[in-house]
Design a protein around this motif. Sequence first.
Motif, PDB file in Angstrom:
ATOM      1  N   THR A 124       0.835  -1.207   0.000  1.00 15.70           N
ATOM      2  CA  THR A 124       0.000   0.000   0.000  1.00 15.70           C
ATOM      3  C   THR A 124       0.870   1.258   0.000  1.00 15.70           C
ATOM      4  OG1 THR A 124      -0.241  -0.258   2.405  1.00 15.70           O
ATOM      5  CG2 THR A 124      -2.049  -1.041   1.046  1.00 15.70           C
ATOM      6  N   LYS A 128       0.962   4.214  -3.073  1.00 14.12           N
ATOM      7  CA  LYS A 128       0.927   5.675  -2.861  1.00 14.12           C
ATOM      8  C   LYS A 128       2.130   6.334  -3.524  1.00 14.12           C
ATOM      9  CE  LYS A 128      -1.422   5.443   1.577  1.00 14.12           C
ATOM     10  NZ  LYS A 128      -1.126   5.252   2.981  1.00 14.12           N
ATOM     11  N   GLU A 135      -7.407  -0.399  -7.699  1.00 10.42           N
ATOM     12  CA  GLU A 135      -7.450  -1.302  -6.556  1.00 10.42           C
ATOM     13  C   GLU A 135      -6.482  -2.454  -6.843  1.00 10.42           C
ATOM     14  OE1 GLU A 135     -10.800  -3.110  -3.529  1.00 10.42           O
ATOM     15  OE2 GLU A 135     -11.425  -2.171  -5.397  1.00 10.42           O
ATOM     16  N   THR A 160      -7.419  -2.964  -1.488  1.00 12.73           N
ATOM     17  CA  THR A 160      -6.945  -4.281  -1.923  1.00 12.73           C
ATOM     18  C   THR A 160      -8.074  -5.307  -1.907  1.00 12.73           C
ATOM     19  OG1 THR A 160      -6.352  -5.167   0.263  1.00 12.73           O
ATOM     20  CG2 THR A 160      -4.688  -3.825  -0.854  1.00 12.73           C
TER      21      THR A 160
END
Length: 495
Positions: A124, A128, A135, A160
């Motif tokens: 994650t 970013k 997703e 996710t």
Amino acid sequence: MELLYKSTRSENETATASQAILKGLADDGGLFVPTSIPKLETSISDLSKMTYQEVAYEVMKLFFTDFTEEELKECINKAYDAKFDTEEIAPIVKADGAYFLELFHGATIAFKDMALSILPHLLTTSAKKNQVKNEIVILTATSGDTGKAALAGFADVPGTKIIVFYPKDGVSPIQEKQMVTQKGDNTFVVGINGNFDDAQTGVKLIFGDKDLAKVMAKSNYQFSSANSINIGRLVPQVVYYVYAYSRLLANDEVCEGEKINVVVPTGNFGNILAAFYAKNMGLPIDKLICASNDNKVLYDFFSTGEYNRNREFILTSSPSMDILISSNLERLIFKIAGNDANKNGELMKALSSNGKYEITKEMKNDLSDFYGNYATEEETGKTIQQIYEDTNYVIDTHTAVAACVYKKYKKETNDKSKTLIASTASPYKFTRSVMCAINEKYDSMSDFELVDELSKISGVEVPQAIEEIRSAKVLHETVCEVNEMQKVVKDFLNI
């Protein structure tokens, strides 16, 4: 200095650490490898005074150079927290003439937790960093342990979804119950009528389908992997070997610089490859002992230089090693091929088309760090029984394969070097196999009766991971044929 990653099958494709973590697999089907293996910058003496989390930072910062200190430390601190039932994260037990590195104190009581606790945070953060708006769909094949550890790591993580395929009749009852009771709106577990290699090949085909990737992109999805092919899983595994050596030094079990051997029960080759990377970073490791079960494709490879998956697939009591295509071996092949992507690509093409390849004599000479052997089912059971009777220490079936092979290595070589054995799963994960190895009388008991009996004889409290599935409701009942895997993925994603 930034460390980049390149594909094992192409000279052209390079990526930053975060890009490699996001992709999982290179576009050409190859695996991402670092352009060089960095050397440890902190002395082992200094590392011996650090916590697991601090050692993790000292190792990972060398590989994940496009992460800021703040980003990486946040990932590490979120991963290695109270979900582990010991403060050391990976404690060492001295028993039967060796040091057992217990890698099963995480949420799902298997070594996969060591890397899959941090992978969701690395992923994650990577998304970013690369301004990814899609997703992330984690697509994973499991031979038993990766599945639950990945599901636990990614359950309800924003941005996710996770889809896990496992061989319906190729995992232990406890492993299956752990997976099919997994909560989380973003989780999906599918049994396949086939073996682990079928599941792994099916997942790779889905990854490589360019038309599917376009359909996914239109629906704002993109695939990534939680399998050990993802560099974001491999690097955290390097950490525990560095940490283990630092603990041995801190506890005066070794002198600084004293070489040790490392034994790893091996299926997909990721865990032992991590030890090889640690050695190349400067950790004082001598022999890397690769332990196989009756599916001894790796033993045969180290013995002959030929990798040949054209053989019977055997279901054993150590199912996480029931593998004939060891994906991570490709990273080692690439290295001993002189980092030649074309040469490696030819060998992988031969494996895909003919089910086998043979390395050159020069390449075989570069395997001198490794020793391979295997344990039969009977030997595995006898090792569990012998270690319990001699020491009161109970090990699981995979660890028993490693312990048995270590004994064979010692007998064959008379090498008396101190040795670390990777203990990859809690005996509670394979209760029936373990208890029946100790005494056949236990065979008449139910799985959860055996759990309680194991607690009695071992003096080890039943882990939370087992307690929580005693009465858990089955939430995932989908089973499919191998050729239906892509359809199942599309249905779950509504694309």
